[in-house]
Design an enzyme around this catalytic site. Structure first.
Site, mmCIF file in Angstrom:
data_model
loop_
_atom_site.group_PDB
_atom_site.id
_atom_site.type_symbol
_atom_site.label_atom_id
_atom_site.label_comp_id
_atom_site.label_asym_id
_atom_site.label_seq_id
_atom_site.Cartn_x
_atom_site.Cartn_y
_atom_site.Cartn_z
ATOM 1 N N LYS A 191 17.731 -7.746 -1.124
ATOM 2 C CA LYS A 191 17.141 -8.329 0.092
ATOM 3 C C LYS A 191 15.626 -8.118 0.039
ATOM 4 C CE LYS A 191 15.771 -7.237 4.078
ATOM 5 N NZ LYS A 191 14.609 -8.153 4.199
ATOM 6 N N GLU A 266 11.201 4.831 -1.883
ATOM 7 C CA GLU A 266 9.790 4.790 -2.306
ATOM 8 C C GLU A 266 8.994 4.345 -1.099
ATOM 9 O OE1 GLU A 266 8.628 5.744 -5.117
ATOM 10 O OE2 GLU A 266 10.261 5.645 -6.546
ATOM 11 N N CYS A 300 0.932 0.817 -1.876
ATOM 12 C CA CYS A 300 1.330 2.172 -1.495
ATOM 13 C C CYS A 300 0.490 3.209 -2.200
ATOM 14 C CB CYS A 300 2.798 2.373 -1.855
ATOM 15 S SG CYS A 300 3.144 2.049 -3.586
ATOM 16 N N GLU A 399 -1.301 5.354 7.282
ATOM 17 C CA GLU A 399 -1.427 4.336 6.243
ATOM 18 C C GLU A 399 -1.872 3.028 6.902
ATOM 19 O OE1 GLU A 399 2.178 2.760 4.435
ATOM 20 O OE2 GLU A 399 1.248 2.981 2.470
HETATM 21 P P1 NAD Z 1 8.960 -2.327 5.728
HETATM 22 O O1 NAD Z 1 9.492 -0.943 5.739
HETATM 23 O O2 NAD Z 1 8.561 -2.954 6.995
HETATM 24 O O3 NAD Z 1 10.016 -3.329 5.072
HETATM 25 C C1 NAD Z 1 10.508 -3.143 3.758
HETATM 26 C C2 NAD Z 1 11.840 -3.845 3.639
HETATM 27 O O4 NAD Z 1 12.790 -3.193 4.468
HETATM 28 C C3 NAD Z 1 11.819 -5.305 4.080
HETATM 29 O O5 NAD Z 1 12.634 -6.054 3.215
HETATM 30 C C4 NAD Z 1 12.432 -5.233 5.460
HETATM 31 O O6 NAD Z 1 13.028 -6.439 5.869
HETATM 32 C C5 NAD Z 1 13.465 -4.149 5.264
HETATM 33 N N1 NAD Z 1 13.915 -3.481 6.484
HETATM 34 C C6 NAD Z 1 13.219 -3.248 7.620
HETATM 35 N N2 NAD Z 1 13.996 -2.601 8.522
HETATM 36 C C7 NAD Z 1 15.205 -2.435 7.946
HETATM 37 C C8 NAD Z 1 16.430 -1.838 8.371
HETATM 38 N N3 NAD Z 1 16.562 -1.277 9.566
HETATM 39 N N4 NAD Z 1 17.471 -1.843 7.516
HETATM 40 C C9 NAD Z 1 17.359 -2.383 6.293
HETATM 41 N N5 NAD Z 1 16.233 -2.977 5.837
HETATM 42 C C10 NAD Z 1 15.164 -2.989 6.652
HETATM 43 O O7 NAD Z 1 7.750 -2.298 4.693
HETATM 44 P P2 NAD Z 1 6.762 -3.476 4.328
HETATM 45 O O8 NAD Z 1 5.821 -3.655 5.481
HETATM 46 O O9 NAD Z 1 7.529 -4.637 3.816
HETATM 47 O O10 NAD Z 1 5.980 -2.847 3.075
HETATM 48 C C11 NAD Z 1 4.891 -2.023 3.215
HETATM 49 C C12 NAD Z 1 5.288 -0.563 3.059
HETATM 50 O O11 NAD Z 1 5.935 -0.368 1.803
HETATM 51 C C13 NAD Z 1 4.077 0.356 3.033
HETATM 52 O O12 NAD Z 1 4.343 1.493 3.812
HETATM 53 C C14 NAD Z 1 3.958 0.745 1.574
HETATM 54 O O13 NAD Z 1 3.333 1.961 1.345
HETATM 55 C C15 NAD Z 1 5.384 0.768 1.149
HETATM 56 N N6 NAD Z 1 5.488 0.627 -0.326
HETATM 57 C C16 NAD Z 1 5.848 1.725 -1.065
HETATM 58 C C17 NAD Z 1 5.906 1.633 -2.462
HETATM 59 C C18 NAD Z 1 6.268 2.836 -3.313
HETATM 60 O O14 NAD Z 1 6.598 2.648 -4.489
HETATM 61 N N7 NAD Z 1 6.230 4.049 -2.791
HETATM 62 C C19 NAD Z 1 5.616 0.417 -3.091
HETATM 63 C C20 NAD Z 1 5.254 -0.678 -2.300
HETATM 64 C C21 NAD Z 1 5.203 -0.559 -0.917
#
Ligand code: NAD
Length: 505
Positions: A191, A266, A300, A399
């Site tokens: 997803k 992550e 990130c 962040e």
């Molecule tokens: P997000 O947490 O809003 O969403 C990530 C994913 O989770 C999306 O596909 C979203 O639809 C899904 N999601 C949201 N709520 C959910 C739930 N309750 N159940 C299941 N799935 C759910 O993050 P974002 O805004 O898409 O991405 C940015 C974040 O990702 C930043 O905090 C960034 O640091 C982090 N990130 C971390 C890494 C790493 O390797 N550590 C890499 C890239 C991004």
């Protein structure tokens, strides 16, 4: 004033009118049920496609397809060489279509085409080659210390993976999840983020132009609370791999915990980038700019808290600000562009809201801080930098996830280490110094999963990557992905007869 336009009839590659799920080797027809969400182009603010959200029933169908492919299909049962051959076919089909996938990614996510075509695209294809190699080299263990027994440990695929990804690097990160999951004989349901469905929909279609059996790679699209939650909660899922924000990570871990499923998280970061007086300052300046501004500042692993030693701070910050003002912000499809638009409007507003937050904490705005005035439309902002009064400021602790650098100054390296560690996050740390004892001290003292010395953003896929503290649980690497996506089985065999009690004899 620039006006970037989008014209569907002149698009370089076909753009689907509606993006749906892809289940059991087939595209789901876009009927009238389910929510329709816009897929936007952040450079022009046009709706370029719609996403038809997968509801609970559709998620169930995707998990059932993955389950069937795992429980009865050929993928977990075929020889590693055969699986490797298919993984190489996937690499080749992705490379052959890299221009199209990079185009869709830039169109929908706003990441510069230089980056999607030159870096994320090749990485997407390489992920399949890399994990095919890792899986084909994986070996078990044997123990002979307890006589007369031989105990062997074999690794078996864990089952159905629920893979959930973010919008900031969709093709690079989500293909790493798919490749590391399926290489060991698992099947999966991916997803992606609801904000960036276009590229991955095409990637999953392309994967099916190979000999991959149906049901091994399934795709569902939709919001996290709806489609994502249905996927993570599904009892047919065996393992959850998530990349995204820390708050979401907590919710997902709690859900997975209810079903007692292993979860890898992550998450976010607020990484310290320590610039010492013993650094090669020219290189430290180049590296610090890249660490915070590349990928439109949405990464990130950004070096978003720049800690500078007081005796060089004024000069270093002055140079950083001048260079920030010369960065080329613009159309992500133009080769000269260095920073494109932010991914979507609400995100842009959130990033800009940190300018007032910074000021109310007593920080000084050094440059930027507003929407870029050079564009009629699009979520472009000026590269921004602030100087915080101290590390307690919200701009040092939260962040922001945009082209927004926060400076803090320090007196000596012990203070720099203390500031670096005053954070709920611990994803990466950077240090710039030509003095080995300083480098080693920082590298040992910082509570973060990766330390970059005199280099920005160098991912070694073979080595562990992941976070301490609220930056995550688990690691990505050759070895870590192998242990995460497999179950260990111990089989014990006596090598000769041994005396056994004769109960009831
Ligand atoms: P997000 O947490 O809003 O969403 C990530 C994913 O989770 C999306 O596909 C979203 O639809 C899904 N999601 C949201 N709520 C959910 C739930 N309750 N159940 C299941 N799935 C759910 O993050 P974002 O805004 O898409 O991405 C940015 C974040 O990702 C930043 O905090 C960034 O640091 C982090 N990130 C971390 C890494 C790493 O390797 N550590 C890499 C890239 C991004």
């Amino acid at each position: 004033m620039n006006h970037i336009t989008f014209d569907r009839s002149n698009a370089k590659f076909p753009i689907p009118e509606v993006v749906t799920s892809f289940i059991n080797g087939q595209s789901i027809v876009a009927d009238n049920h389910g929510e329709r969400l816009p897929a936007m182009c952040p450079s022009t603010e046009d709706t370029v496609s719609f996403l038809r959200e997968a509801d609970k029933a559709e998620v169930d169908a995707a998990v059932q397809a993955a389950r069937e492919a795992f429980d009865k299909g050929p993928w977990p049962r075929m020889s590693m060489d055969e699986r490797k051959r298919v993984m190489h076919q996937i690499r080749d089909v992705l490379l052959a279509n890299i221009d199209e996938v990079a185009y869709l990614e830039t169109l929908n996510a706003g990441i510069t085409h230089g980056h999607t075509r030159g870096f994320h695209g090749p990485r997407m294809a390489w992920n399949f080659e890399f994990f095919a190699e890792v899986a084909s080299q994986a070996a078990g263990e044997a123990y002979t210390q307890t006589k007369p027994y031989l105990s062997i440990v074999t690794r078996e695929p864990i089952g159905v993976g629920a893979l959930i990804g973010p919008w900031n690097a969709p093709i690079a990160l989500c293909t790493m999840k798919i490749a590391s999951c399926i290489a060991f004989g698992n099947t999966c349901v991916l997803k992606p983020s609801e904000f960036t469905p276009l590229s991955l929909r095409r990637v999953v279609e392309l994967i099916h132009k190979t000999d991959i059996p149906k049901g091994v790679v399934n795709l569902v699209n939709g919001r996290g609370q709806v489609t994502g939650d249905a996927l993570v909660s599904h009892p047919g899922v065996d393992v959850v791999s998530f990349t995204g924000g820390t708050t979401t990570g907590r919710a997902i871990a709690a859900r997975a915990g209810q079903n007692l499923k292993p979860v890898a998280l992550e998450l976010g970061g607020k990484s310290a980038n320590i610039v010492t007086a013993s650094a090669n300052l020219e290189r430290a300046l180049d590296g610090s700019l890249l660490a915070i501004y590349s990928n439109n500042g949405q990464q990130c692993l950004a070096g978003s808290r720049i800690l500078v030693e007081k005796k060089i701070a004024a000069e270093f910050i002055d140079k950083f600000v001048k260079r920030s003002q010369q960065i080329i912000v613009g159309d992500p499809f133009e080769a000269k562009t260095q920073i494109g638009p932010l991914a979507y409007e609400a995100h842009m507003k959130r990033v800009l809201s940190y300018v007032d937050i910074a000021k109310s904490d007593g920080a000084e705005l050094l440059t930027g801080g507003k929407r870029h005035t050079g564009f009629k439309k699009g979520y472009f902002i000026e590269p921004t930098a602030v100087l915080a009064k101290n590390n307690g400021a919200r701009v040092c602790q939260e962040e922001i996830f945009g082209p927004f650098a926060t400076f803090v100054t320090f007196e000596d390296i012990d203070e720099a280490i203390a500031i670096a560690n005053q954070s709920e996050f611990g994803l990466v740390g950077y240090v710039w110094s030509e003095h080995l004892p300083t480098v080693m001290k920082v590298s040992q003292a910082i509570r973060a999963g990766t330390i970059w010395v005199n280099t920005p953003l160098t991912r070694e896929l073979r080595a562990p990557f992941g976070g301490y503290k609220n930056s995550g649980i688990g690691r990505d690497s050759a070895h870590d992905c192998m242990t995460f996506f497999t179950e260990a089985k111990t089989t014990t065999i006596p090598l000769q007869d041994f005396p056994m009690a004769k109960w009831g004899a």
